[in-house]
Structures are given as structure tokens and as C-alpha cells.
Design a protein around this motif. Structure first.
Motif, PDB file in Angstrom:
ATOM      1  N   VAL A  61       0.920  -1.086  -0.113  1.00 23.90           N
ATOM      2  CA  VAL A  61       0.061  -0.081  -0.099  1.00 23.90           C
ATOM      3  C   VAL A  61       0.839   1.192  -0.262  1.00 23.90           C
ATOM      4  CG1 VAL A  61      -1.678   1.347   1.395  1.00 23.90           C
ATOM      5  CG2 VAL A  61      -1.935  -1.203   1.044  1.00 23.90           C
ATOM      6  N   ILE A  62       1.713   1.416   0.974  1.00 19.32           N
ATOM      7  CA  ILE A  62       2.761   2.526   0.848  1.00 19.32           C
ATOM      8  C   ILE A  62       3.289   2.842  -0.333  1.00 19.32           C
ATOM      9  CG2 ILE A  62       4.579   3.756   1.982  1.00 19.32           C
ATOM     10  CD1 ILE A  62       3.548   2.517   4.667  1.00 19.32           C
ATOM     11  N   PRO A  63       4.009   1.961  -0.890  1.00 17.05           N
ATOM     12  CA  PRO A  63       4.724   2.197  -2.262  1.00 17.05           C
ATOM     13  C   PRO A  63       3.810   2.565  -3.273  1.00 17.05           C
ATOM     14  CG  PRO A  63       5.431   0.151  -1.274  1.00 17.05           C
ATOM     15  CD  PRO A  63       4.512   0.642  -0.330  1.00 17.05           C
ATOM     16  N   LEU A  64       2.779   1.850  -3.396  1.00 17.68           N
ATOM     17  CA  LEU A  64       1.581   2.066  -4.304  1.00 17.68           C
ATOM     18  C   LEU A  64       1.057   3.404  -4.266  1.00 17.68           C
ATOM     19  CD1 LEU A  64      -0.433  -1.133  -4.244  1.00 17.68           C
ATOM     20  CD2 LEU A  64       0.925  -0.337  -6.396  1.00 17.68           C
ATOM     21  N   LEU A  65       0.726   3.865  -3.088  1.00 18.73           N
ATOM     22  CA  LEU A  65       0.283   5.286  -2.812  1.00 18.73           C
ATOM     23  C   LEU A  65       1.284   6.208  -3.132  1.00 18.73           C
ATOM     24  CD1 LEU A  65      -1.795   4.766   0.303  1.00 18.73           C
ATOM     25  CD2 LEU A  65      -2.837   5.242  -1.821  1.00 18.73           C
ATOM     26  N   LEU A  66       2.645   6.060  -2.951  1.00 16.42           N
ATOM     27  CA  LEU A  66       3.788   7.137  -3.122  1.00 16.42           C
ATOM     28  C   LEU A  66       4.046   6.933  -4.737  1.00 16.42           C
ATOM     29  CD1 LEU A  66       5.762   6.485   0.083  1.00 16.42           C
ATOM     30  CD2 LEU A  66       4.260   8.294  -0.272  1.00 16.42           C
ATOM     31  N   PHE A  67       4.183   5.934  -5.258  1.00 16.71           N
ATOM     32  CA  PHE A  67       4.590   5.850  -6.624  1.00 16.71           C
ATOM     33  C   PHE A  67       3.861   5.677  -7.715  1.00 16.71           C
ATOM     34  CE2 PHE A  67       8.023   4.356  -3.661  1.00 16.71           C
ATOM     35  CZ  PHE A  67       8.785   5.441  -3.785  1.00 16.71           C
ATOM     36  N   LEU A  68       2.320   5.662  -7.528  1.00 17.29           N
ATOM     37  CA  LEU A  68       1.505   5.548  -8.689  1.00 17.29           C
ATOM     38  C   LEU A  68       1.480   6.714  -9.484  1.00 17.29           C
ATOM     39  CD1 LEU A  68      -1.817   3.526  -7.430  1.00 17.29           C
ATOM     40  CD2 LEU A  68       0.021   3.195  -9.542  1.00 17.29           C
ATOM     41  N   GLU A  69       1.581   8.058  -8.866  1.00 15.88           N
ATOM     42  CA  GLU A  69       1.497   9.277  -9.682  1.00 15.88           C
ATOM     43  C   GLU A  69       2.677   9.394 -10.513  1.00 15.88           C
ATOM     44  OE1 GLU A  69       0.387  14.146  -9.274  1.00 15.88           O
ATOM     45  OE2 GLU A  69       0.478  12.646  -7.325  1.00 15.88           O
ATOM     46  N   PRO A  70       4.097   9.094  -9.792  1.00 12.69           N
ATOM     47  CA  PRO A  70       5.199   9.379 -10.663  1.00 12.69           C
ATOM     48  C   PRO A  70       5.369   8.514 -11.603  1.00 12.69           C
ATOM     49  CG  PRO A  70       5.734   9.533  -8.431  1.00 12.69           C
ATOM     50  CD  PRO A  70       4.301   9.124  -8.310  1.00 12.69           C
ATOM     51  N   VAL A  71       4.905   7.173 -11.599  1.00 11.54           N
ATOM     52  CA  VAL A  71       5.155   6.340 -12.492  1.00 11.54           C
ATOM     53  C   VAL A  71       4.163   6.601 -13.561  1.00 11.54           C
ATOM     54  CG1 VAL A  71       4.662   3.790 -13.130  1.00 11.54           C
ATOM     55  CG2 VAL A  71       5.938   4.138 -10.923  1.00 11.54           C
ATOM     56  N   THR A 123      -6.484  -2.110  -6.008  1.00 10.40           N
ATOM     57  CA  THR A 123      -7.877  -1.493  -6.390  1.00 10.40           C
ATOM     58  C   THR A 123      -7.882   0.228  -5.652  1.00 10.40           C
ATOM     59  OG1 THR A 123      -8.490  -3.274  -7.250  1.00 10.40           O
ATOM     60  CG2 THR A 123      -9.775  -1.268  -7.933  1.00 10.40           C
ATOM     61  N   GLY A 124      -8.019  -0.234  -4.367  1.00 14.53           N
ATOM     62  CA  GLY A 124      -8.253   0.942  -3.401  1.00 14.53           C
ATOM     63  C   GLY A 124      -6.999   2.180  -3.694  1.00 14.53           C
ATOM     64  N   CYS A 125      -5.846   1.672  -3.739  1.00 14.41           N
ATOM     65  CA  CYS A 125      -4.695   2.346  -4.204  1.00 14.41           C
ATOM     66  C   CYS A 125      -4.908   3.272  -5.341  1.00 14.41           C
ATOM     67  CB  CYS A 125      -3.493   1.829  -3.967  1.00 14.41           C
ATOM     68  SG  CYS A 125      -2.885   1.156  -2.408  1.00 14.41           S
ATOM     69  N   ALA A 126      -5.207   2.386  -6.379  1.00  8.98           N
ATOM     70  CA  ALA A 126      -5.540   3.025  -7.641  1.00  8.98           C
ATOM     71  C   ALA A 126      -6.690   4.158  -7.625  1.00  8.98           C
ATOM     72  CB  ALA A 126      -5.878   1.963  -8.710  1.00  8.98           C
ATOM     73  N   ALA A 127      -7.772   3.881  -7.014  1.00 11.16           N
ATOM     74  CA  ALA A 127      -8.847   4.706  -6.853  1.00 11.16           C
ATOM     75  C   ALA A 127      -8.424   6.032  -5.984  1.00 11.16           C
ATOM     76  CB  ALA A 127     -10.079   4.104  -5.901  1.00 11.16           C
ATOM     77  N   ALA A 128      -7.536   5.722  -5.038  1.00 12.82           N
ATOM     78  CA  ALA A 128      -7.225   7.063  -4.320  1.00 12.82           C
ATOM     79  C   ALA A 128      -6.239   7.848  -5.213  1.00 12.82           C
ATOM     80  CB  ALA A 128      -6.222   6.679  -3.090  1.00 12.82           C
ATOM     81  N   LYS A 134      -5.231  12.302  -1.099  1.00 10.43           N
ATOM     82  CA  LYS A 134      -3.747  12.492  -0.163  1.00 10.43           C
ATOM     83  C   LYS A 134      -3.375  11.443   0.510  1.00 10.43           C
ATOM     84  CE  LYS A 134      -2.879  17.111  -1.185  1.00 10.43           C
ATOM     85  NZ  LYS A 134      -2.626  17.342  -2.417  1.00 10.43           N
ATOM     86  N   PHE A 135      -2.120  10.903   0.559  1.00 14.21           N
ATOM     87  CA  PHE A 135      -1.616  10.004   1.248  1.00 14.21           C
ATOM     88  C   PHE A 135      -2.110   9.847   2.703  1.00 14.21           C
ATOM     89  CE2 PHE A 135       1.469   7.765   3.990  1.00 14.21           C
ATOM     90  CZ  PHE A 135       1.617   6.636   3.524  1.00 14.21           C
ATOM     91  N   ARG A 136      -2.078  11.070   3.275  1.00 15.14           N
ATOM     92  CA  ARG A 136      -2.298  10.929   4.833  1.00 15.14           C
ATOM     93  C   ARG A 136      -3.771  10.568   4.905  1.00 15.14           C
ATOM     94  NH1 ARG A 136      -1.795  16.395   3.323  1.00 15.14           N
ATOM     95  NH2 ARG A 136      -3.762  17.754   3.619  1.00 15.14           N
ATOM     96  N   ASN A 137      -4.619  10.878   3.861  1.00 12.99           N
ATOM     97  CA  ASN A 137      -5.893  10.358   4.144  1.00 12.99           C
ATOM     98  C   ASN A 137      -6.343   9.101   3.677  1.00 12.99           C
ATOM     99  OD1 ASN A 137      -6.784  12.889   5.243  1.00 12.99           O
ATOM    100  ND2 ASN A 137      -6.717  13.821   3.111  1.00 12.99           N
ATOM    101  N   SER A 138      -5.669   8.731   2.511  1.00 15.06           N
ATOM    102  CA  SER A 138      -5.915   7.493   1.716  1.00 15.06           C
ATOM    103  C   SER A 138      -5.207   6.344   2.691  1.00 15.06           C
ATOM    104  CB  SER A 138      -5.393   7.641   0.219  1.00 15.06           C
ATOM    105  OG  SER A 138      -4.025   7.637   0.195  1.00 15.06           O
ATOM    106  N   PHE A 139      -4.317   6.491   2.965  1.00 16.24           N
ATOM    107  CA  PHE A 139      -3.752   5.518   3.760  1.00 16.24           C
ATOM    108  C   PHE A 139      -4.443   4.939   4.902  1.00 16.24           C
ATOM    109  CE2 PHE A 139      -0.947   3.318   7.181  1.00 16.24           C
ATOM    110  CZ  PHE A 139      -0.370   2.329   6.379  1.00 16.24           C
ATOM    111  N   PRO A 140      -4.848   5.611   5.850  1.00 13.90           N
ATOM    112  CA  PRO A 140      -5.898   5.213   7.108  1.00 13.90           C
ATOM    113  C   PRO A 140      -7.156   4.586   6.375  1.00 13.90           C
ATOM    114  CG  PRO A 140      -5.025   7.391   7.515  1.00 13.90           C
ATOM    115  CD  PRO A 140      -4.550   7.061   6.239  1.00 13.90           C
ATOM    116  N   ALA A 141      -7.671   5.027   5.446  1.00 11.05           N
ATOM    117  CA  ALA A 141      -9.043   4.733   4.995  1.00 11.05           C
ATOM    118  C   ALA A 141      -8.674   3.209   4.363  1.00 11.05           C
ATOM    119  CB  ALA A 141      -9.553   5.489   3.758  1.00 11.05           C
TER     120      ALA A 141
END
Length: 170
Positions: A61-71, A123-128, A134-141
């Protein structure tokens, strides 16, 4: 042959706890596959199966949330990927914006929590990412959704195994 059985065969030489972590981490199975494998094949106790599967599902989850946008931004330099991401974002926003606007982060949590195909942490990471959460909101959800999904899958697996034993014992 099921995906779970194929994964178990591929991970035959790996310690069971590590196999459950890995099965929980990959997108084709996530904890929906890891918990039944842990309890049914590796004979783990429900709490151990839950803990390892949830932890495995949280790992990407953490790598996906952090790196989906740059990739995504990098790949969009190529026309084929730009066309794909434009289609994906417009389709996703068209079909799901109303729910995300109405329910906010609860929609993301429930989306991850409901253990059905094409839902879950990946899929949740992709939706976020698509909805710009933002990471600070999507990670806890997403983490809350994983915890809830783990409870559901563990309960269903325990019930299924009990029914199976009852039928075989009768």
C-alpha cells in the motif's frame, strides 16, 4: 487449478508464514486468498492467519500510494500510455465520482473492505490516485478497509471450514 493452489505450489519451499505474507501482498489474491490458504492448507489458527494476511496486504500500500503518480506521469510521455490513462481516469471519474463526493473516505474504506473481485488494497490505491486523495487520508482509509476485509474473510473461512467438517463428520 485455482490461483491459490498455483501460488501454494510456487511457494512450496518458502516458510508458511512468509508464503501467507506474499500471497496477501500480490494483487491476484490479496488477503481473500491468503486467509483461506493459511487456515485451510497451512492449518494456521485464525488469529495468526488474519495477522499475517493483513500485514501482507498492507505491504504494497505505501509504495503504491507514493509511486503511482510518478510512474503514471513518466509513462504518460508515451502516447499509448497517455491514451490509456486518459481513458481510465475519465471512465473511473464518470462512474464513481458521485459516490466519492457523497461518502468521501468512507467510500474508499468500504470499497477496500468488501471482499469481492476487483476490490481490495491494490484497487483502492488506484482509486485514491485517480481521485487525487492525499496519502495522509488514503492510507488510513485503505488500512481500515483491509482490517475489515480480513475480519470478513476470516469469519467466512472459519464458517466454511466448520460446515465442511460437519458435512464430512456426518
Amino acid at each position: 487449478m485455482s490461483v491459490e493452489n498455483l501460488l501454494v505450489e510456487m511457494l512450496v519451499s518458502v516458510p508458511h508464514w512468509l508464503a501467507v505474507l506474499l500471497i496477501g501482498a500480490i494483487p491476484v489474491s490479496e488477503l481473500r486468498g491468503a486467509i483461506p490458504v493459511a487456515m485451510g492448507i497451512y492449518h494456521m489458527e485464525p488469529l495468526e492467519a488474519y495477522f499475517l494476511s493483513v500485514l501482507g496486504n498492507l505491504l504494497p500500500v505505501i509504495p503504491l500510494l507514493l509511486f503511482l503518480e510518478p510512474v503514471s506521469n513518466y509513462l504518460r510521455r508515451y502516447r499509448i500510455f497517455d491514451i490509456f490513462f486518459t481513458w481510465l481516469f475519465s471512465r473511473t471519474r464518470r462512474n464513481h465520482t458521485e459516490n466519492f463526493e457523497k461518502y468521501g473516505l468512507l467510500a474508499l474504506t468500504l470499497f477496500v473492505a468488501i471482499p469481492l473481485p476487483v476490490t481490495g488494497a491494490w484497487t483502492g490505491c488506484a482509486a485514491a490516485f485517480v481521485f487525487g486523495i492525499k496519502f495522509r487520508n488514503s492510507f488510513p482509509a485503505i488500512a481500515a478497509g483491509i482490517l475489515i476485509a480480513g475480519i470478513i474473510v476470516t469469519a467466512v473461512t472459519m464458517t466454511g471450514m466448520s460446515l465442511f467438517e460437519l458435512i464430512l463428520g456426518a
